[in-house]
Design a protein around this motif. Structure first.
Motif, PDB file in Angstrom:
ATOM      1  N   LYS A 255       0.848  -1.188   0.000  1.00 50.79           N
ATOM      2  CA  LYS A 255       0.000   0.000   0.000  1.00 50.79           C
ATOM      3  C   LYS A 255       0.891   1.248   0.000  1.00 50.79           C
ATOM      4  O   LYS A 255       1.913   1.292   0.680  1.00 50.79           O
ATOM      5  N   GLU A 256       0.491   2.235  -0.769  1.00 48.59           N
ATOM      6  CA  GLU A 256       1.211   3.506  -0.745  1.00 48.59           C
ATOM      7  C   GLU A 256       0.807   4.281   0.510  1.00 48.59           C
ATOM      8  O   GLU A 256      -0.383   4.482   0.774  1.00 48.59           O
ATOM      9  N   LEU A 257       1.790   4.702   1.274  1.00 52.36           N
ATOM     10  CA  LEU A 257       1.551   5.423   2.519  1.00 52.36           C
ATOM     11  C   LEU A 257       2.372   6.712   2.510  1.00 52.36           C
ATOM     12  O   LEU A 257       3.395   6.834   3.195  1.00 52.36           O
ATOM     13  N   PRO A 258       1.953   7.686   1.708  1.00 54.52           N
ATOM     14  CA  PRO A 258       2.754   8.902   1.529  1.00 54.52           C
ATOM     15  C   PRO A 258       2.980   9.691   2.815  1.00 54.52           C
ATOM     16  O   PRO A 258       4.027  10.315   2.995  1.00 54.52           O
ATOM     17  N   GLN A 259       1.994   9.685   3.729  1.00 55.36           N
ATOM     18  CA  GLN A 259       2.159  10.402   4.995  1.00 55.36           C
ATOM     19  C   GLN A 259       3.317   9.826   5.800  1.00 55.36           C
ATOM     20  O   GLN A 259       4.118  10.559   6.380  1.00 55.36           O
ATOM     21  N   ILE A 260       3.373   8.483   5.834  1.00 53.52           N
ATOM     22  CA  ILE A 260       4.449   7.822   6.569  1.00 53.52           C
ATOM     23  C   ILE A 260       5.790   8.139   5.908  1.00 53.52           C
ATOM     24  O   ILE A 260       6.779   8.437   6.586  1.00 53.52           O
ATOM     25  N   ALA A 261       5.819   8.090   4.584  1.00 45.79           N
ATOM     26  CA  ALA A 261       7.058   8.361   3.850  1.00 45.79           C
ATOM     27  C   ALA A 261       7.567   9.776   4.146  1.00 45.79           C
ATOM     28  O   ALA A 261       8.776   9.990   4.343  1.00 45.79           O
ATOM     29  N   THR A 262       6.655  10.745   4.192  1.00 45.16           N
ATOM     30  CA  THR A 262       7.034  12.127   4.495  1.00 45.16           C
ATOM     31  C   THR A 262       7.609  12.240   5.901  1.00 45.16           C
ATOM     32  O   THR A 262       8.637  12.891   6.130  1.00 45.16           O
ATOM     33  N   TRP A 263       6.956  11.615   6.844  1.00 46.25           N
ATOM     34  CA  TRP A 263       7.384  11.666   8.252  1.00 46.25           C
ATOM     35  C   TRP A 263       8.729  10.985   8.449  1.00 46.25           C
ATOM     36  O   TRP A 263       9.589  11.475   9.181  1.00 46.25           O
ATOM     37  N   VAL A 264       8.935   9.858   7.772  1.00 43.42           N
ATOM     38  CA  VAL A 264      10.184   9.108   7.895  1.00 43.42           C
ATOM     39  C   VAL A 264      11.358   9.910   7.329  1.00 43.42           C
ATOM     40  O   VAL A 264      12.427  10.010   7.948  1.00 43.42           O
ATOM     41  N   GLY A 265      11.167  10.478   6.163  1.00 43.53           N
ATOM     42  CA  GLY A 265      12.263  11.216   5.534  1.00 43.53           C
ATOM     43  C   GLY A 265      13.470  10.330   5.300  1.00 43.53           C
ATOM     44  O   GLY A 265      13.354   9.233   4.749  1.00 43.53           O
ATOM     45  N   GLU A 266      14.644  10.783   5.737  1.00 43.30           N
ATOM     46  CA  GLU A 266      15.878  10.030   5.565  1.00 43.30           C
ATOM     47  C   GLU A 266      16.300   9.282   6.825  1.00 43.30           C
ATOM     48  O   GLU A 266      17.379   8.700   6.877  1.00 43.30           O
ATOM     49  N   LYS A 267      15.478   9.299   7.829  1.00 42.03           N
ATOM     50  CA  LYS A 267      15.855   8.670   9.100  1.00 42.03           C
ATOM     51  C   LYS A 267      15.714   7.153   9.040  1.00 42.03           C
ATOM     52  O   LYS A 267      14.833   6.633   8.348  1.00 42.03           O
ATOM     53  N   PRO A 268      16.570   6.426   9.768  1.00 41.85           N
ATOM     54  CA  PRO A 268      16.411   4.968   9.837  1.00 41.85           C
ATOM     55  C   PRO A 268      15.154   4.616  10.627  1.00 41.85           C
ATOM     56  O   PRO A 268      14.785   5.319  11.573  1.00 41.85           O
TER      57      PRO A 268
ATOM     58  N   LEU B 154      -0.018  -2.978   8.962  1.00 44.43           N
ATOM     59  CA  LEU B 154       1.301  -3.473   9.353  1.00 44.43           C
ATOM     60  C   LEU B 154       2.108  -4.051   8.201  1.00 44.43           C
ATOM     61  O   LEU B 154       3.291  -3.718   8.030  1.00 44.43           O
ATOM     62  N   SER B 155       1.505  -4.929   7.400  1.00 41.29           N
ATOM     63  CA  SER B 155       2.286  -5.620   6.364  1.00 41.29           C
ATOM     64  C   SER B 155       2.928  -4.645   5.383  1.00 41.29           C
ATOM     65  O   SER B 155       4.025  -4.894   4.879  1.00 41.29           O
ATOM     66  N   SER B 156       2.283  -3.507   5.127  1.00 36.98           N
ATOM     67  CA  SER B 156       2.849  -2.518   4.207  1.00 36.98           C
ATOM     68  C   SER B 156       3.816  -1.559   4.898  1.00 36.98           C
ATOM     69  O   SER B 156       4.646  -0.927   4.240  1.00 36.98           O
ATOM     70  N   LEU B 157       3.723  -1.439   6.200  1.00 29.43           N
ATOM     71  CA  LEU B 157       4.633  -0.561   6.937  1.00 29.43           C
ATOM     72  C   LEU B 157       6.070  -1.068   6.903  1.00 29.43           C
ATOM     73  O   LEU B 157       7.018  -0.284   7.022  1.00 29.43           O
ATOM     74  N   TYR B 158       6.236  -2.373   6.719  1.00 29.46           N
ATOM     75  CA  TYR B 158       7.589  -2.939   6.700  1.00 29.46           C
ATOM     76  C   TYR B 158       8.427  -2.404   5.537  1.00 29.46           C
ATOM     77  O   TYR B 158       9.644  -2.527   5.549  1.00 29.46           O
ATOM     78  N   GLN B 159       7.774  -1.803   4.531  1.00 31.55           N
ATOM     79  CA  GLN B 159       8.530  -1.246   3.407  1.00 31.55           C
ATOM     80  C   GLN B 159       9.468  -0.125   3.848  1.00 31.55           C
ATOM     81  O   GLN B 159      10.450   0.176   3.172  1.00 31.55           O
ATOM     82  N   PHE B 160       9.178   0.500   5.006  1.00 29.12           N
ATOM     83  CA  PHE B 160       9.993   1.610   5.491  1.00 29.12           C
ATOM     84  C   PHE B 160      11.099   1.155   6.443  1.00 29.12           C
ATOM     85  O   PHE B 160      11.949   1.957   6.823  1.00 29.12           O
TER      86      PHE B 160
END
Length: 415
Positions: free
Chosen positions: A219-232, A305-311
């Motif tokens: 699943k595309e989760l653009p909000q999560i991607a923005t929040w994560v940025g470059e951080k591990p 959860l299953s799609s969150l592992y992409q980050f």
């Protein structure tokens, strides 16, 4: 033994009905089955196509079945797919969401002889699949009487199961009624051969196919991607209290990370208590915005959860210190190394030990060993080796569903 089994099922039914007014879970278990046959009759009255019936215990077994039923639908698109659940928790989770390859979802009635006969008579399946272990004597005997092809897939046997004990002859009838058994591992094949069962082969673990498909199209989760940025990022899946007791000190020692935590229990009070022990700012997903400055995000919903592992750079999968380890293969589908608690009964979770041997799974026993293992994975060389091992292990285990369906079509065409 047959008479004793029937008496036991009768008494269980009586006790369930007596106790259900005092237990919400028991009441839900019985209430869900009240309209079972009416719904089944309605479905069958509008379905003229051949039917493949998949029976699963709960959600975990359904996830193992999904690649197989999808492969069958591709091979035999004219077939209607029916899935039955024993557990209300699995049924409730699946029935609320679209299931593109499934035509009908139902409960399995209790294994009373009369109910089993009625269920099979109403459903009229042409192929039947049981997943992993949830085998019910009267349903299986009714199918056998009608000479309907039956298959057990993703079988994972242990020496202490009822099939292999001193009094196992009754329960072994369920195995010997199968046209073919597909096991997850060689040990299960060995146990089958020891009791004289020969119609079996190594099918593999179909969960690899499932996690591989999820990783290809998350699943595309653009909000999560923005929040994560470059951080591990560390994604914690299915966290229990025992897991958080280990994790909270680690979280407090790594303020530069993003921590995504999916609790096993979505109780808000529990999440707030954990948040009070974490030094960094925490938010729950339901009240969170991607522009917030929090480092810790609690996922207070089901399905992400299953799609969150992409980050994730690293994943921690919970449950090993509680009722049982959750699915460590989901993050591995994304090539993510996984840390998990040391399992109490290794034979129930063979993938845990195998992942350790492969160098992509890491068991920890306490707060100290968790900190040590996490520090090791922060070394670039060690981490890259773990990622390569993860990717290689998943890739080498893909294709189980296609192998199973190819064999099933071959065998069922001979009947």
């Amino acid at each position: 033994m047959n008479l004793l089994y029937r008496l036991t099922l009768f008494l269980i039914t009586v006790f369930l009905n007596l106790l259900s007014p005092f237990s919400g879970k028991l009441n839900h278990f019985l209430k869900g089955r009240k309209s079972l046959f009416k719904k089944l009759e309605n479905f069958r009255s509008t379905c003229s196509s051949p039917v493949a019936w998949f029976h699963v215990a709960s959600l975990g077994e359904y996830e193992q079945a999904r690649p197989v039923l999808a492969a069958l639908k591709t091979k035999r698109p004219e077939m209607s797919i029916v899935v039955s659940f024993f557990s209300p928790s699995g049924y409730d989770h699946v029935v609320k969401r679209p299931q593109p390859t499934v035509d009908f979802i139902t409960y399995l009635p209790l294994d009373r002889k009369s109910l089993a006969k009625r269920f099979v008579s109403e459903l009229k399946p042409d192929l039947v699949f049981f997943i992993k272990y949830d085998l019910w004597f009267h349903h299986i005997q009714e199918l056998k009487k009608r000479q309907i092809p039956m298959f057990l897939i993703a079988a994972n046997f242990r020496e202490d199961q009822s099939f292999f004990g001193v009094l196992g002859s009754f329960f072994r009838q369920n195995l010997f009624a199968m046209d073919w058994i597909f096991t997850q591992n060689e040990k299960s094949l060995t146990l089958l051969r020891a009791i004289g069962y020969k119609n079996a082969s190594l099918g593999g673990d179909t969960r690899f196919d499932r996690v591989g498909a999820t990783a290809k199209d998350p699943k595309e989760l653009p909000q999560i991607a923005t929040w994560v940025g470059e951080k591990p990022v560390v994604v914690v899946g299915s966290a229990w209290e025992e897991d958080m007791n280990l994790l909270i000190p680690l979280i407090n020692s790594r303020p530069d990370y993003r921590w995504i935590i999916a609790p096993h229990d979505l109780n808000t009070e529990v999440m707030e208590r954990w948040a009070s022990q974490i030094h960094q700012e925490s938010k729950r997903f339901s009240v969170w915005n991607s522009s917030d400055s929090n480092s810790v995000l609690f996922i207070d919903n089901i399905g992400m959860l299953s799609s969150l592992y992409q980050f994730a750079k690293v994943a921690y999968v919970g449950g090993a210190f509680g009722k049982g380890l959750h699915n460590i293969l989901e993050p591995m589908g994304f090539g993510v190394p996984v840390i998990f608690g040391k399992v109490k009964n290794a034979s129930k979770f063979p993938e845990a030990a195998q992942s350790e041997r492969e160098g992509c799974g890491f068991a920890v026993a306490d707060e100290v060993s968790l900190a040590e293992k996490f520090s090791e994975l922060e070394d670039a060389d060690i981490y890259q080796r773990a990622v390569y091992s993860t990717q290689n292990w998943v890739k080498s285990n893909l294709g189980a569903a296609d192998r199973i369906i190819e064999k099933v079509v071959q065998l069922s065409s001979k009947k």
